[in-house]
Scaffold this motif. Structure first.
Motif, PDB file in Angstrom:
ATOM      1  N   GLU A 231      33.909  25.442  70.404  1.00 45.34           N
ATOM      2  CA  GLU A 231      35.367  25.433  70.523  1.00 45.34           C
ATOM      3  C   GLU A 231      35.902  26.822  70.849  1.00 45.34           C
ATOM      4  O   GLU A 231      36.789  26.982  71.692  1.00 45.34           O
ATOM      5  CB  GLU A 231      35.971  24.911  69.211  1.00 45.34           C
ATOM      6  N   GLN A 232      35.347  27.848  70.201  1.00 44.91           N
ATOM      7  CA  GLN A 232      35.833  29.207  70.450  1.00 44.91           C
ATOM      8  C   GLN A 232      35.407  29.714  71.826  1.00 44.91           C
ATOM      9  O   GLN A 232      36.150  30.457  72.473  1.00 44.91           O
ATOM     10  CB  GLN A 232      35.375  30.136  69.335  1.00 44.91           C
ATOM     11  N   LEU A 233      34.239  29.317  72.279  1.00 40.60           N
ATOM     12  CA  LEU A 233      33.833  29.680  73.634  1.00 40.60           C
ATOM     13  C   LEU A 233      34.820  29.114  74.652  1.00 40.60           C
ATOM     14  O   LEU A 233      35.251  29.817  75.580  1.00 40.60           O
ATOM     15  CB  LEU A 233      32.423  29.161  73.924  1.00 40.60           C
ATOM     16  N   LEU A 234      35.204  27.860  74.492  1.00 39.34           N
ATOM     17  CA  LEU A 234      36.146  27.250  75.429  1.00 39.34           C
ATOM     18  C   LEU A 234      37.525  27.902  75.335  1.00 39.34           C
ATOM     19  O   LEU A 234      38.210  28.060  76.347  1.00 39.34           O
ATOM     20  CB  LEU A 234      36.237  25.748  75.171  1.00 39.34           C
ATOM     21  N   ARG A 235      37.941  28.294  74.115  1.00 40.24           N
ATOM     22  CA  ARG A 235      39.236  28.975  73.967  1.00 40.24           C
ATOM     23  C   ARG A 235      39.242  30.307  74.705  1.00 40.24           C
ATOM     24  O   ARG A 235      40.196  30.633  75.415  1.00 40.24           O
ATOM     25  CB  ARG A 235      39.559  29.199  72.488  1.00 40.24           C
TER      26      ARG A 235
END
Length: 764
Positions: free
Chosen positions: A430-434
């Motif tokens: 999720e943080q990679l995509l953010r």
């Protein structure tokens, strides 16, 4: 007294020494005004005051930055490639085969806030004329942009106008926009940065200089007529604190006409080819004031100008308004009398208005000692009689006090490494995509898609790849690559290290396309020089860049300082934007950043450390700025650059991508999306550090099947650490680690990467 009613002549100035003058309104300090009186031995006329006020402005004279900029010369590395260095309109470097390249970056920040479209458009037009003035054909442009938060109302007003101005002017000129960068942050909400770069190509013998040699030679103004638009524009707008109250007093922003500029380019190049020009200067900031004083100072030191011969759009303009006007698309040439008819015929052929407005004069030894003699008349009355060098070369120089801010220790001790990390692979994903989808990290196509990147047919590599690259001649495979980089977060945390990181990233981006870095230009964007904390940032930044360039042998060829980028007492993060130019012998060997070769080996080059201060992860996920930026190892950058360039030459690699904003996770995602292929890699147990660290001197490389051993040997030869971490193929990015795996399909990567800017600008 004057025979022209209301005219402030030199005779009038002698006769009325106590007449109050609006020097403060023109941005001059009282001691500067008193110095002008001392130079002239009387009060200045209104026209002379106009000249000194714009020529001694911060924008034109560099009065607060000169003491620090000198180290670019004092620490300059030995370079056989440098043909023209700092002090001219742009630097020139030898790129081999008898060819030379000139390039420069400049700011148009405040005008682009006042009137985004015209401010940005005329910023492009001005930097193109700087390149043209050196004798080169402009062949490409780039831009480095910073705005407030992408969802702010102010950004939605400024950003579309800036982009439309850049695209309108560059596209109409037929110049490809081959790259640059875009960033967002709260500090830029009232202070956008619009930095424009241009590159031009010429033969060695074509170089022109801003000089007026030869008494009796004619001074010719050619191009557009002179109007009231932009009177004092760039020189005044960029030379004082910018706030709501002063905004209302700003002069109008210049208005650009790219179709006239296109004609002016072709006309000038024909004049150069026919050897009809002995000196040339464009009219940008400070207009006629700058062109006349700099040309005179660069020649015999003498010039006589008839201001009433300047072609006007508005015949109500006074001499001082003519001198301060920054109307665009104008040039000033020094022409031998015997070539005047031919010069005018070429201008007429291109539909360019050309007017003889004066001539070069000789000066006595006494006048030369005082700085020459520039005389200007208005319908026969003398309104200027001054030493031109005192305006162009001998302006005030301030050693502004500077001190490390008390808040710096607390800022650096707030270590980003202590921020909460993702708990599991789901949060990692999720943080990679953010981070990947954040404005400034994500896809810039909403901006760059409005530019023509391939007009002229010489573009080899363009956005979104690591640097732009163009072929320099139709009969050669040689090319030049250019990249601009800057990170205000890093520079806020440590100005010295942050500036070196900006230089290192631009150097690395050029090398990642297979070119070898050769020279540097810079645009130094800072707050008020009257703030000791800002001047400390500036002093540290310039020292960092000078030291870095000396170590890696890339001279600074020129650039621009932009101060007063603040609203009230709130300054932007210090944002030095560094442009690096490199040369590649064969553009057919260039590397792009898309990993499209199925089965290719993926190598990670360089050392990864837990470095998160100023990182995109800390900014996007936690809105945090604190700690220290990554370490800089310039020897490692040089070694990495040599490996990348040699791998391209030998055909070992299919693609390469530097690691910067967002770290390995973002770099792998971008290379997968640009190549249309999945990538599967294995990393260490500390998968978070592997994915989000922004350690410098790193790159990922796609190596051809069967070439892994040769590539490994090449890296070992240059002492570059490397790991083979995976392969290209499939339809997902898969990051395996001892505790599990993070997997994101290409469609999900694309959705995050491409969505942010279009969604924010929808309906704008």
């Amino acid at each position: 007294m004057s025979e022209v009613p209301g005219l402030d002549t030199v005779a009038t100035a002698h006769a009325t020494p106590d007449t109050p003058q609006p020097y403060a309104e023109l941005g001059m300090a009282k001691d500067e005004y008193e110095r002008v009186r001392e130079i002239l031995g009387r009060r200045p006329t209104a026209a002379e005051l106009a000249i000194y006020s714009v020529m001694w402005s911060e924008h034109c004279s560099y009065k607060s930055s000169k003491v620090h900029l000198r180290q670019f010369g004092e620490k300059a590395p030995e370079s056989d490639a440098l043909l023209v260095g700092m002090g001219e309109n742009a630097g020139v470097v030898d790129v081999g085969e008898g060819n030379a390249v000139t390039f420069k970056i400049e700011s148009h920040n405040h005008p682009s806030y006042v009137e985004p479209h015209q401010g940005a458009a005329t910023g492009v037009g001005g930097i193109v004329r700087d390149i043209l003035t050196m004798g080169a054909r402009p062949v490409a442009v780039m831009d480095a942009l910073r705005f407030g938060p992408a969802d702010a109302d102010d950004t939605k007003r400024v950003l579309p106008g800036v982009v439309s101005g850049i695209s309108f002017y560059g596209n109409c000129l037929g110049l490809p926009n081959i790259g640059g960068e875009i960033g967002f942050g709260p500090g830029y909400i009232g202070n956008p940065l619009v930095n424009a770069l241009c590159v031009g190509v010429m033969k060695h013998e074509d170089i022109k200089l801003a000089q007026a040699p030869g008494p009796g030679n004619k001074v010719v103004l050619f191009g557009s007529t002179t109007g009231p638009d932009g009177i004092g524009g760039a020189s005044v707008l960029a030379s004082a604190t910018f706030d709501d109250e002063s905004h209302a007093k700003r002069p109008s922003v210049q208005v650009g006409d790219p179709f006239m500029e296109k004609l002016l380019i072709e006309c000038s190049l024909e004049l150069y080819a026919e050897d009809m020009v002995v000196g040339i200067q464009d009219l940008g900031a400070a207009g006629v004031s700058c062109a006349t004083t700099e040309l005179a100072a660069g020649g015999t030191g003498g010039m006589r100008i008839q201001l009433d011969r300047v072609p006007l759009r508005d015949h109500r303009l006074t001499p001082e308004e003519i001198l301060m006007s920054e109307s665009q698309e104008r040039m000033m040439a020094i022409v031998e009398p015997a070539k005047m008819d031919a010069f005018l015929a070429v201008c007429d052929k291109w539909g360019i208005l050309a007017t003889e407005i004066g001539e070069v004069t000789d000066v006595t030894p006494e006048e030369a000692e005082r700085g020459g003699r520039l005389v200007m008349t208005w319908h026969g009355e003398t309104v200027v009689d001054m030493p031109p060098r005192t305006a162009s070369d001998e302006g005030p120089v301030y050693e502004r006090p500077y001190a490390r801010p008390d808040s710096q220790d607390a800022l650096q001790s707030d270590d980003a490494a202590a921020l909460p990390r993702p708990k599991d692979d789901t949060e990692l994903r999720e943080q990679l995509l953010r981070v990947l989808g954040a404005p400034g990290v994500g896809d810039p196509t909403w901006v760059t898609g409005q530019y023509d990147s391939y007009v002229r047919g010489d573009t080899v590599v363009s956005t979104p790849h690591d640097s732009g690259m163009i072929r320099i001649a139709d009969d050669s495979d040689r090319g030049v690559a250019l990249a601009t980089d800057g990170n205000g977060r890093f520079t806020r945390l440590d100005p010295y290290t942050g500036t070196r990181l900006a230089y290192a990233e631009a150097y690395r981006n050029v090398a990642a396309t297979g070119a070898r870095p050769l020279a540097v230009t810079n645009c130094l964007n800072f707050g008020s020089p009257e703030d000791p904390g800002v001047m400390w940032q500036f002093a540290e930044a310039t020292c960092g860049l000078a030291d870095a360039c000396k170590q890696l042998g890339t001279p600074v060829t020129g650039g621009n300082v932009s101060f007063y980028n603040q609203t009230g007492d709130v300054a932007i993060n210090p944002t030095p934007v560094i442009g690096v130019l490199g040369v590649i012998d064969d553009v057919n060997a260039r590397l792009r950043s898309g990993f499209d070769a199925d089965g290719a080996h993926v190598f990670l080059l360089g050392e990864t450390r837990p470095e998160f201060g100023g990182s995109a992860w800390a900014d996007v996920v936690h809105e945090h700025l604190g700690g220290l930026p990554p370490e800089v190892d310039l020897a490692a950058e040089a070694a990495l650059g040599e490996v990348l360039a040699t791998a391209a030459e030998r055909g070992l690699a299919t693609a390469a991508h530097d690691l910067s904003d967002g770290g390995l996770g973002v770099a792998l995602s971008e290379s997968a999306l640009r190549g249309g292929q999945g990538i599967r890699v294995e990393v260490s147990e500390d998968v978070f550090t592997e994915l989000f660290s922004e350690s410098a001197a790193r790159a990922i490389v796609s190596v051809r099947p069967g070439q892994a051993e040769a590539f490994t040997a090449l890296a070992a030869e240059h002492g570059v650490p490397l790991r083979r971490i995976g392969t290209v193929g499939g339809d997902a990015l898969v990051v395996e680690h001892p505790g599990g795996a993070v997997e994101v399909g290409l469609d999900d990567l694309r959705s995050s990467y491409e969505a942010a800017l279009p969604a924010l600008m929808d309906g704008v």
